[in-house]
Write a protein that holds these residues in place. Structure first.
Motif, PDB file in Angstrom:
ATOM      1  N   TYR A  73       6.825  60.846 -22.081  1.00 52.34           N
ATOM      2  CA  TYR A  73       5.825  60.152 -22.900  1.00 52.34           C
ATOM      3  C   TYR A  73       5.048  61.128 -23.775  1.00 52.34           C
ATOM      4  O   TYR A  73       4.697  60.804 -24.910  1.00 52.34           O
ATOM      5  CB  TYR A  73       4.865  59.362 -22.016  1.00 52.34           C
ATOM      6  CG  TYR A  73       5.536  58.268 -21.220  1.00 52.34           C
ATOM      7  CD1 TYR A  73       6.702  57.661 -21.657  1.00 52.34           C
ATOM      8  CD2 TYR A  73       5.008  57.845 -20.017  1.00 52.34           C
ATOM      9  CE1 TYR A  73       7.319  56.660 -20.928  1.00 52.34           C
ATOM     10  CE2 TYR A  73       5.610  56.842 -19.274  1.00 52.34           C
ATOM     11  CZ  TYR A  73       6.769  56.251 -19.738  1.00 52.34           C
ATOM     12  OH  TYR A  73       7.358  55.270 -19.011  1.00 52.34           O
ATOM     13  N   GLY A  74       4.765  62.321 -23.274  1.00 48.33           N
ATOM     14  CA  GLY A  74       4.111  63.337 -24.089  1.00 48.33           C
ATOM     15  C   GLY A  74       4.981  63.760 -25.259  1.00 48.33           C
ATOM     16  O   GLY A  74       4.496  63.951 -26.384  1.00 48.33           O
ATOM     17  N   GLY A 134       4.804  61.122 -27.844  1.00 50.30           N
ATOM     18  CA  GLY A 134       3.539  61.227 -28.573  1.00 50.30           C
ATOM     19  C   GLY A 134       3.548  62.364 -29.578  1.00 50.30           C
ATOM     20  O   GLY A 134       3.079  62.200 -30.718  1.00 50.30           O
ATOM     21  N   THR A 142       5.784  61.327 -32.466  1.00 53.67           N
ATOM     22  CA  THR A 142       5.104  60.326 -33.294  1.00 53.67           C
ATOM     23  C   THR A 142       4.038  60.981 -34.166  1.00 53.67           C
ATOM     24  O   THR A 142       3.904  60.655 -35.356  1.00 53.67           O
ATOM     25  CB  THR A 142       4.475  59.240 -32.398  1.00 53.67           C
ATOM     26  OG1 THR A 142       5.496  58.637 -31.608  1.00 53.67           O
ATOM     27  CG2 THR A 142       3.766  58.180 -33.221  1.00 53.67           C
ATOM     28  N   ALA A 143       3.277  61.917 -33.594  1.00 54.86           N
ATOM     29  CA  ALA A 143       2.241  62.608 -34.367  1.00 54.86           C
ATOM     30  C   ALA A 143       2.863  63.421 -35.496  1.00 54.86           C
ATOM     31  O   ALA A 143       2.362  63.396 -36.636  1.00 54.86           O
ATOM     32  CB  ALA A 143       1.426  63.513 -33.448  1.00 54.86           C
ATOM     33  N   MET A 164      -2.509  63.172 -29.784  1.00 58.49           N
ATOM     34  CA  MET A 164      -1.501  62.109 -29.700  1.00 58.49           C
ATOM     35  C   MET A 164      -0.601  62.299 -28.480  1.00 58.49           C
ATOM     36  O   MET A 164      -0.175  61.316 -27.868  1.00 58.49           O
ATOM     37  CB  MET A 164      -0.660  62.071 -30.985  1.00 58.49           C
ATOM     38  CG  MET A 164      -1.419  61.561 -32.188  1.00 58.49           C
ATOM     39  SD  MET A 164      -1.709  59.803 -32.134  1.00 58.49           S
ATOM     40  CE  MET A 164      -0.133  59.204 -32.660  1.00 58.49           C
ATOM     41  N   THR A 165      -0.315  63.554 -28.135  1.00 59.52           N
ATOM     42  CA  THR A 165       0.484  63.822 -26.934  1.00 59.52           C
ATOM     43  C   THR A 165      -0.241  63.316 -25.703  1.00 59.52           C
ATOM     44  O   THR A 165       0.329  62.607 -24.867  1.00 59.52           O
ATOM     45  CB  THR A 165       0.756  65.338 -26.805  1.00 59.52           C
ATOM     46  OG1 THR A 165       1.460  65.787 -27.964  1.00 59.52           O
ATOM     47  CG2 THR A 165       1.569  65.640 -25.570  1.00 59.52           C
ATOM     48  N   PHE A 198      -0.525  59.273 -25.754  1.00 55.68           N
ATOM     49  CA  PHE A 198       0.706  58.577 -25.373  1.00 55.68           C
ATOM     50  C   PHE A 198       1.005  58.774 -23.887  1.00 55.68           C
ATOM     51  O   PHE A 198       1.368  57.816 -23.196  1.00 55.68           O
ATOM     52  CB  PHE A 198       1.886  59.076 -26.213  1.00 55.68           C
ATOM     53  CG  PHE A 198       2.092  58.306 -27.475  1.00 55.68           C
ATOM     54  CD1 PHE A 198       3.221  57.530 -27.649  1.00 55.68           C
ATOM     55  CD2 PHE A 198       1.166  58.362 -28.508  1.00 55.68           C
ATOM     56  CE1 PHE A 198       3.422  56.815 -28.815  1.00 55.68           C
ATOM     57  CE2 PHE A 198       1.358  57.659 -29.668  1.00 55.68           C
ATOM     58  CZ  PHE A 198       2.484  56.878 -29.833  1.00 55.68           C
TER      59      PHE A 198
END
Length: 175
Positions: A61-62, A65, A68-69, A107-108, A111
Motif C-alpha cells: 500500500y505504501g 501511495g 500515485t504521488a 501520500m505513502t 495510502f
C-alpha cells in the motif's frame, strides 16, 4: 441449516488458559477461537496461528501511495500546468523532485494507513452494523473463553477441559 457442537471452556487466569491451550493442542483438539478481555502474550503461538501478513500489505500500500504521488505530481506540476514557482524549472520531474519529497512521503503514509485499516476490518469481518460475536459477556471483563469443536466423545472432552483448570465447561450447539 447444519448445526455442530462446540465446547466453551471458561478460565479465570491467563496462565491457566495458556497451559490449557497447550494441553488442548497436544491432545489434537481443534481450537475454534479464544476470547480474552486483554491481549495475552504468546497466545497466538500457543494456538499455532500463522504469522500475520499485514506488514506485506502495508509495504504494498505504501508503494501504491508513492506511485500515485509521483504520477499525480508529474501530471499536475510538469505535464498539465507547468509553472515557475520560486525559480524552479518546470520542464523535468527529476529537477523538481526535492520539492516533491514531502508530498511523496505524505501520500505513502496516507495510502498505507487508510488501506491498512480497510484491510484489517475486511480480514476481521468487522462490517458496519455487524452484531458482536462474543459468546459470553464475562470475557469482556475478567474471564477467558476457549471455544473447541467437539470431535469424538463429548463427555470425555468435557472432563478433559475440567481437568485443564476450567471454572466452567459448557457444550453449545452452534448454528
Amino acid at each position: 441449516m447444519s448445526t455442530n457442537k462446540v465446547i466453551h471452556a471458561l478460565y479465570n487466569d491467563d496462565d491457566v488458559l495458556m497451559d490449557a491451550v497447550k494441553q488442548t493442542r497436544k491432545a489434537h483438539h481443534h481450537i475454534e477461537e479464544v476470547y480474552t478481555p486483554f491481549p495475552v502474550h504468546g497466545l497466538d503461538k500457543a494456538m499455532g496461528l500463522a504469522p500475520t501478513r499485514l506488514a506485506i500489505c502495508a509495504f504494498i500500500y505504501g508503494c501504491i501511495g508513492l506511485s500515485t504521488a509521483t504520477w499525480m505530481m508529474n501530471n499536475i506540476m510538469i505535464s498539465d500546468w507547468p509553472q515557475d514557482i520560486g525559480g524552479k524549472p518546470s520542464f523535468s520531474y527529476i529537477q523538481n523532485m526535492p520539492a516533491f519529497v514531502p508530498v511523496m512521503f505524505e501520500m505513502t503514509v496516507f495510502f498505507a494507513a487508510h488501506l491498512m485499516v480497510i484491510t484489517f476490518y475486511m480480514r476481521s469481518r468487522m462490517w458496519p452494523f455487524k452484531q458482536a460475536e462474543n459468546p459470553d459477556v464475562r470475557t469482556t471483563d475478567d474471564h477467558f473463553l476457549m471455544e473447541v469443536a467437539v470431535s469424538g466423545n463429548e463427555n470425555d472432552m468435557v472432563s478433559f477441559f475440567q481437568n485443564t483448570g476450567a471454572v466452567e465447561v459448557k457444550v453449545i450447539e452452534k448454528h
